[in-house]
Write a protein that holds these residues in place. Structure first.
Motif, PDB file in Angstrom:
ATOM      1  N   HIS B 269      18.082 -15.104  31.698  1.00 25.16           N
ATOM      2  CA  HIS B 269      18.622 -14.221  31.140  1.00 25.16           C
ATOM      3  C   HIS B 269      18.926 -12.695  31.729  1.00 25.16           C
ATOM      4  O   HIS B 269      17.759 -12.265  31.940  1.00 25.16           O
ATOM      5  CB  HIS B 269      18.043 -13.929  29.360  1.00 25.16           C
ATOM      6  CG  HIS B 269      18.869 -13.255  28.332  1.00 25.16           C
ATOM      7  ND1 HIS B 269      19.406 -12.210  28.148  1.00 25.16           N
ATOM      8  CD2 HIS B 269      19.605 -14.229  27.335  1.00 25.16           C
ATOM      9  CE1 HIS B 269      20.089 -11.955  27.298  1.00 25.16           C
ATOM     10  NE2 HIS B 269      20.461 -13.296  26.807  1.00 25.16           N
ATOM     11  N   PRO B 270      19.953 -12.208  31.403  1.00 16.89           N
ATOM     12  CA  PRO B 270      20.242 -10.640  31.998  1.00 16.89           C
ATOM     13  C   PRO B 270      19.147  -9.891  31.464  1.00 16.89           C
ATOM     14  O   PRO B 270      18.725  -8.813  32.254  1.00 16.89           O
ATOM     15  CB  PRO B 270      21.554 -10.459  31.951  1.00 16.89           C
ATOM     16  CG  PRO B 270      22.369 -11.641  31.859  1.00 16.89           C
ATOM     17  CD  PRO B 270      21.371 -12.648  30.915  1.00 16.89           C
ATOM     18  N   CYS B 314      27.274 -11.730  21.733  1.00 19.69           N
ATOM     19  CA  CYS B 314      25.922 -11.835  22.224  1.00 19.69           C
ATOM     20  C   CYS B 314      25.356 -10.240  22.014  1.00 19.69           C
ATOM     21  O   CYS B 314      26.194  -9.294  22.320  1.00 19.69           O
ATOM     22  CB  CYS B 314      25.883 -11.985  23.628  1.00 19.69           C
ATOM     23  SG  CYS B 314      24.291 -11.613  24.617  1.00 19.69           S
ATOM     24  N   HIS B 317      25.671  -7.586  24.760  1.00 19.98           N
ATOM     25  CA  HIS B 317      26.803  -7.518  25.696  1.00 19.98           C
ATOM     26  C   HIS B 317      27.045  -6.152  25.924  1.00 19.98           C
ATOM     27  O   HIS B 317      27.684  -5.855  27.107  1.00 19.98           O
ATOM     28  CB  HIS B 317      28.092  -8.160  24.969  1.00 19.98           C
ATOM     29  CG  HIS B 317      28.720  -7.285  23.883  1.00 19.98           C
ATOM     30  ND1 HIS B 317      28.757  -7.726  22.626  1.00 19.98           N
ATOM     31  CD2 HIS B 317      29.616  -6.285  24.031  1.00 19.98           C
ATOM     32  CE1 HIS B 317      29.492  -6.718  21.985  1.00 19.98           C
ATOM     33  NE2 HIS B 317      29.862  -5.946  22.802  1.00 19.98           N
ATOM     34  N   CYS B 320      24.950  -5.500  28.988  1.00 16.78           N
ATOM     35  CA  CYS B 320      24.666  -6.582  30.050  1.00 16.78           C
ATOM     36  C   CYS B 320      25.425  -6.241  31.105  1.00 16.78           C
ATOM     37  O   CYS B 320      26.840  -6.236  30.879  1.00 16.78           O
ATOM     38  CB  CYS B 320      24.764  -7.921  29.446  1.00 16.78           C
ATOM     39  SG  CYS B 320      24.711  -9.307  30.451  1.00 16.78           S
ATOM     40  N   GLU B 322      26.331  -8.588  33.143  1.00 18.93           N
ATOM     41  CA  GLU B 322      27.247  -9.691  33.458  1.00 18.93           C
ATOM     42  C   GLU B 322      28.255 -10.197  31.973  1.00 18.93           C
ATOM     43  O   GLU B 322      28.826 -11.094  32.422  1.00 18.93           O
ATOM     44  CB  GLU B 322      26.291 -10.850  33.537  1.00 18.93           C
ATOM     45  CG  GLU B 322      25.234 -10.748  34.376  1.00 18.93           C
ATOM     46  CD  GLU B 322      25.578 -11.034  35.904  1.00 18.93           C
ATOM     47  OE1 GLU B 322      26.650 -11.202  36.223  1.00 18.93           O
ATOM     48  OE2 GLU B 322      24.772 -10.754  36.820  1.00 18.93           O
ATOM     49  N   ALA B 323      28.330  -9.058  31.438  1.00 17.62           N
ATOM     50  CA  ALA B 323      28.963  -9.499  30.123  1.00 17.62           C
ATOM     51  C   ALA B 323      30.587  -9.746  30.500  1.00 17.62           C
ATOM     52  O   ALA B 323      31.291  -8.787  31.242  1.00 17.62           O
ATOM     53  CB  ALA B 323      29.038  -8.380  28.955  1.00 17.62           C
ATOM     54  N   CYS B 327      31.679 -12.810  25.405  1.00 20.21           N
ATOM     55  CA  CYS B 327      30.327 -12.265  24.959  1.00 20.21           C
ATOM     56  C   CYS B 327      30.602 -11.369  23.845  1.00 20.21           C
ATOM     57  O   CYS B 327      29.483 -11.284  23.014  1.00 20.21           O
ATOM     58  CB  CYS B 327      29.555 -11.684  26.031  1.00 20.21           C
ATOM     59  SG  CYS B 327      29.496 -12.727  27.634  1.00 20.21           S
ATOM     60  N   PRO B 332      25.584 -16.567  21.814  1.00 22.37           N
ATOM     61  CA  PRO B 332      25.384 -17.818  22.612  1.00 22.37           C
ATOM     62  C   PRO B 332      24.104 -18.809  21.811  1.00 22.37           C
ATOM     63  O   PRO B 332      23.361 -18.192  21.431  1.00 22.37           O
ATOM     64  CB  PRO B 332      24.930 -17.269  23.917  1.00 22.37           C
ATOM     65  CG  PRO B 332      24.749 -15.849  23.669  1.00 22.37           C
ATOM     66  CD  PRO B 332      25.492 -15.459  22.344  1.00 22.37           C
ATOM     67  N   CYS B 345      22.235 -17.696  26.912  1.00 21.93           N
ATOM     68  CA  CYS B 345      23.355 -16.886  27.620  1.00 21.93           C
ATOM     69  C   CYS B 345      24.188 -18.102  28.124  1.00 21.93           C
ATOM     70  O   CYS B 345      23.752 -19.041  28.568  1.00 21.93           O
ATOM     71  CB  CYS B 345      22.608 -16.425  28.795  1.00 21.93           C
ATOM     72  SG  CYS B 345      23.836 -15.542  29.993  1.00 21.93           S
ATOM     73  N   PHE B 346      25.495 -17.583  27.941  1.00 25.65           N
ATOM     74  CA  PHE B 346      26.702 -18.639  28.471  1.00 25.65           C
ATOM     75  C   PHE B 346      26.424 -18.960  30.012  1.00 25.65           C
ATOM     76  O   PHE B 346      27.202 -20.009  30.373  1.00 25.65           O
ATOM     77  CB  PHE B 346      27.741 -18.028  28.136  1.00 25.65           C
ATOM     78  CG  PHE B 346      28.236 -17.784  26.680  1.00 25.65           C
ATOM     79  CD1 PHE B 346      27.941 -18.818  25.770  1.00 25.65           C
ATOM     80  CD2 PHE B 346      28.609 -16.584  26.392  1.00 25.65           C
ATOM     81  CE1 PHE B 346      28.311 -18.688  24.483  1.00 25.65           C
ATOM     82  CE2 PHE B 346      29.026 -16.310  24.849  1.00 25.65           C
ATOM     83  CZ  PHE B 346      28.675 -17.280  24.033  1.00 25.65           C
ATOM     84  N   ARG B 347      25.903 -18.010  30.561  1.00 31.79           N
ATOM     85  CA  ARG B 347      25.757 -18.135  32.112  1.00 31.79           C
ATOM     86  C   ARG B 347      25.044 -19.680  32.403  1.00 31.79           C
ATOM     87  O   ARG B 347      25.004 -20.196  33.401  1.00 31.79           O
ATOM     88  CB  ARG B 347      25.450 -17.283  32.978  1.00 31.79           C
ATOM     89  CG  ARG B 347      26.156 -15.748  32.731  1.00 31.79           C
ATOM     90  CD  ARG B 347      25.540 -14.764  33.190  1.00 31.79           C
ATOM     91  NE  ARG B 347      25.001 -14.825  34.446  1.00 31.79           N
ATOM     92  CZ  ARG B 347      25.784 -14.495  35.815  1.00 31.79           C
ATOM     93  NH1 ARG B 347      27.103 -14.212  35.212  1.00 31.79           N
ATOM     94  NH2 ARG B 347      25.395 -14.537  36.920  1.00 31.79           N
ATOM     95  N   TYR B 354      33.174 -18.696  29.447  1.00 28.94           N
ATOM     96  CA  TYR B 354      32.632 -17.380  29.669  1.00 28.94           C
ATOM     97  C   TYR B 354      33.136 -17.307  31.236  1.00 28.94           C
ATOM     98  O   TYR B 354      33.737 -16.254  31.649  1.00 28.94           O
ATOM     99  CB  TYR B 354      31.325 -17.414  29.943  1.00 28.94           C
ATOM    100  CG  TYR B 354      30.479 -16.348  30.707  1.00 28.94           C
ATOM    101  CD1 TYR B 354      30.126 -15.191  30.279  1.00 28.94           C
ATOM    102  CD2 TYR B 354      30.215 -16.683  32.227  1.00 28.94           C
ATOM    103  CE1 TYR B 354      29.602 -14.299  31.040  1.00 28.94           C
ATOM    104  CE2 TYR B 354      29.484 -15.639  32.970  1.00 28.94           C
ATOM    105  CZ  TYR B 354      29.302 -14.419  32.562  1.00 28.94           C
ATOM    106  OH  TYR B 354      28.696 -13.567  33.067  1.00 28.94           O
TER     107      TYR B 354
HETATM  108  S1  SF4 Z   1      25.973 -14.162  27.041  1.00 26.56           S
HETATM  109 FE1  SF4 Z   1      27.065 -12.728  28.254  1.00 26.56          FE
HETATM  110  S2  SF4 Z   1      26.445 -10.712  27.305  1.00 26.56           S
HETATM  111 FE2  SF4 Z   1      24.974 -12.139  26.687  1.00 26.56          FE
HETATM  112  S3  SF4 Z   1      23.552 -12.137  28.438  1.00 26.56           S
HETATM  113 FE3  SF4 Z   1      24.785 -13.844  28.906  1.00 26.56          FE
HETATM  114  S4  SF4 Z   1      26.448 -12.915  30.161  1.00 26.56           S
HETATM  115 FE4  SF4 Z   1      25.155 -11.200  29.213  1.00 26.56          FE
END
Ligand code: SF4
Ligand code: SF4
Lengths: 355, 372
Positions: B269-270, B314, B317, B320, B322-323, B327, B332, B345-347, B354
């Motif tokens: 997670h970021p 999220c 966001h 973040c 990476e947002a 997000c 998520p 996290c969607f990643r 995403y």
């Molecule tokens: S879902 Fe999006 S905003 Fe939330 S942690 Fe993951 S990349 Fe970041």
């Protein structure tokens, strides 16, 4: 003593010189020394980290530098401040009003742990800034312009922060607003006493980075007093370790982390949990820190020191140079380094198991 | 050890508070301190919850031991819904299926951050520690109780016990008070102890020993720990030594949880990555960061948003790095990384929208330029 002449401290551009400085409290006829005959030089432009556990004397040192020890504490000895382009000032000789007028804020600022208590809850942040500016005859316009810039430097939105009351800001914002107040009159030195202790991890780390940024931008000397060795190692050029009301080791940060010579410093390095060192190398320090009323005779660390010898119970080691820019108050620095492992050299003292 | 039935199980639990606005100027707001968290704590397990203040970790801990009632979702002790047991105990003497409430209360104990204020200032150590014995083991005689208390004091290093037993809490050091608080919890013979920042207030030289003591006692009496801290290094120490798990909380959500080494060395997670960035490490850096300023932070904003008014989608966001646009809109779920390791996290999902969603603009400091 070493045969090669150790470099004299005066080779450095000294901004603060503390000589034989003590702070004592008179407790019903009993004298308690909470800072014990300290000699110390702070260099111009450096970031000095003063590290110690609670009750080590580190906050007293910070207060004594600025002659800001609160009653009934008594300071003895001399602290001399060397401005860049004026004659030296003996800070410890100044009266409270002289200090206020000439030195505090303008030359040296003090940032405390609790931003909460440093601000008056009935005044906005802007009013605090104005009060300080006017007390020192700085124009409101010009001063507030600087305040806004400082806020931005500290990632605070001035339009939001200036009109706010302290309680309307988060702890991290308040602490940054206090830092801005500390730098508002363009001081030479900022002394910070546990400025991040009450804050969260991300905010602590952010503030340390911001300090590095503003130090660079405004050409400051920073004296950062903390119990957090991990945190201060990020920005300190030099670390000074305190134990039992004295400095017991002083060296550039890299040398403290990799080649500490005092057994207490080495024990401290093993006692600080980190996220990468093997768990097996981490160990607490048995025993407890002395209180000012019964500091052990000889070396104050001797009851807890794994390599203490007879001599250590009788004589008090002085903070002597053991290497270029590296001093330690221990009779056996070489033995300390070979006997007590530290994370950087791949291992703590595993024999220390028996409790 | 049976890993089948958790000691405590939280299922989609939400705890909220009304926060009174200062001076009553605005109407009170609802803060969702814990927002739909599911978490099992197993037999003899150590789980460390890490997060910044206001992230809900203490509220989550208190909900786990039945001190906060969830608005929705459930909290159970060995399969018995704690609040159903509580309601039943009021009505007809606790005769529900499963465990009666008073037994649950005893089984789930807590030690506070501030040990001194949690100990009765006017009682001696003996009478503080005797109290749980009188309640839970009434058959013990007075000398038996004194022996039992003495044995515990000795075990935790407060020896000789006779020197401590008649003292008052203020006559002990912070570390000693913390050990007395730990004994008091242990005398209840609990199945789980919530330790809320109980290490953070201690001096550095005492922390490792206190954590070691907690773990030694765990071996003796078989208890689980829910260990709450803002310090990821302490969390790593206690969970690594006990093969436990670390959970990371952000604004009421558990954003990542997994075995300690997974979370520390393979964070997903970021926000976990930001926390690790923020955790300086003298063991690996061996030096100072020098000129590296705030620009290097893996964050888009320094300050935490208002918990009463958290960001949509999220909740991380706005900070973040990476947002992406999605997000902002969608929250998520928790996705499995590997085995026991999960993150919200969607990643984590290779085929999530995403990846085709536009990146969110903006970086640190942007909010300074445009006051609104
Ligand atoms: S879902 Fe999006 S905003 Fe939330 S942690 Fe993951 S990349 Fe970041
Ligand atoms: S002087 Fe002696 S007791 Fe003191 S730290 Fe050195 S070896 Fe230990």
């Amino acid at each position: 003593m070493q045969t090669t002449e150790p470099p004299r401290q005066s080779d450095k551009d000294v901004i603060f010189e503390a000589r034989d400085v003590s702070v004592s409290f008179d407790m019903e006829g009993d004298e308690s020394r909470v800072l014990d005959s300290v000699d110390f030089d702070v260099y111009r432009g450096e970031t000095l980290g003063v590290v110690g556990e609670s009750g080590s004397g580190k906050s007293m040192f910070a207060s004594a530098l600025l002659n800001a020890v609160v009653e009934p504490g008594q300071v003895t000895g001399d602290v001399t401040y060397y401005p860049e382009d004026r004659d030296p000032v003996t800070v410890t000789d100044l009266t409270e009003s002289e200090l206020k007028e000439e030195i505090r804020w303008k030359e040296m600022a003090f940032v405390v742990q609790s931003a909460q208590s440093a601000f008056n809850p009935t005044m906005t942040i802007r009013q605090h800034y104005i009060e300080t500016l006017e007390a020192h005859g700085v124009g409101r316009q010009e001063g507030l312009e600087r305040a806004r810039e400082l806020c931005r430097d500290l990632y605070l939105n001035p339009e939001q922060v200036l009109p706010s009351y302290p309680h309307e800001l988060s702890g991290g914002m308040k602490q940054r607003a206090l830092l801005a107040l500390g730098v508002i009159l363009d001081p030479e030195v900022v002394v910070l006493d546990e400025p991040t202790a009450a804050l969260d991890l991300l905010m602590q780390r952010a503030i340390v980075s911001l300090l590095a940024d503003i130090k660079e931008k405004y050409d400051l000397t920073l004296v950062f007093v903390t119990h957090d060795l991990n945190l201060i190692s990020l920005i300190a050029d030099r670390l000074a370790v305190m134990y039992a009301f004295e400095f017991i080791e002083v060296a550039p940060t890299e040398r403290i982390l990799n080649d500490a010579a005092h057994p207490y410093t080495r024990a401290l390095l093993n006692a600080v949990p980190t996220i990468s060192a093997p768990i097996s190398t981490m160990t607490g320090i048995p025993g407890s820190t002395p209180n000012p009323k019964d500091v052990p005779a000889g070396c104050s660390y001797n009851p807890r020191c794994p390599i203490a010898k007879e001599e250590c119970r009788i004589d008090d080691p002085q903070l002597d140079p053991i290497h270029e820019e590296h001093s330690a108050a221990c009779f056996y620095p070489d033995e300390a380094r070979s006997e007590i492992g530290i994370p950087a050299t791949g291992g703590g003292d595993d024999e220390e198991g028996g409790r | 050890m049976s890993a089948d039935e958790p000691v405590v199980s939280m299922d989609d639990a939400t705890v909220q508070f009304e926060s009174e606005q200062l001076f009553g100027l605005a109407k009170s707001q609802v803060v969702r301190a814990v927002d739909g968290v599911s978490l099992d704590i197993r037999e003899n397990e150590v789980v460390a919850l890490v997060g910044e203040s206001g992230c809900g970790k203490t509220t989550l801990g208190k909900a786990a031991i039945g001190l906060h009632r969830p608005e929705s979702g459930t909290v159970s002790y060995r399969g018995t819904d704690i609040w159903e047991a509580k309601d039943a105990s009021g009505l007809f003497g606790g005769s529900v299926d499963g465990y009666p409430f008073h037994e649950i209360r005893r089984s789930l104990q807590m030690i506070h951050q501030d040990a001194e204020s949690s100990l009765d200032a006017n009682s001696t150590i003996q009478s503080i520690l005797e109290e749980p014995l009188i309640r839970w083991e009434p058959q013990l005689s007075r000398p038996d109780r004194r022996d039992r208390v003495g044995a515990f004091l000795d075990y935790v290093g407060l020896s000789p016990p006779d020197e401590y037993i008649d003292r008052f809490p203020h006559q002990l050091s912070g570390g000693e008070q913390q050990r007395v608080a730990l004994i008091r919890a242990l005398l209840m013979n609990p199945d789980m102890i919530l330790a809320d920042e109980s290490i953070s207030a201690l001096d550095v030289s005492l922390r490792i020993d206190m954590m070691d003591l907690m773990l030694r006692l765990q071996d003796e009496i078989n208890t689980s720990y829910l260990f709450i801290t803002h310090d990821i290094s302490n969390a790593r120490y206690i969970t690594k030594k006990s093969d436990g798990r670390i959970g990371i909380m952000y604004l009421g959500n558990l954003v990542e949880i997994g075995p300690v080494e997974e979370v520390i060395t393979n964070p997903q997670h970021p926000y976990t990555k930001a926390l690790l960035w923020a955790t300086p490490d003298i063991a690996s850096s061996g030096g100072r960061i020098g000129a590296e300023g705030i620009e290097a932070a893996p964050l888009r904003a320094i300050d935490v948003p208002d918990a009463a008014n958290p960001p949509s989608g999220c909740k991380f966001h706005d900070r973040c790095p990476e947002a992406r646009e999605v997000c902002e809109e969608v929250q998520p779920d928790s996705y499995r990384v590997d085995g026991d390791h999960e993150t919200a996290c969607f990643r984590m999902l290779d085929d999530h929208e995403y990846w085709s969603s536009p990146e969110l603009e903006g970086e640190m400091g942007d909010q300074l330029a445009t006051p609104d």
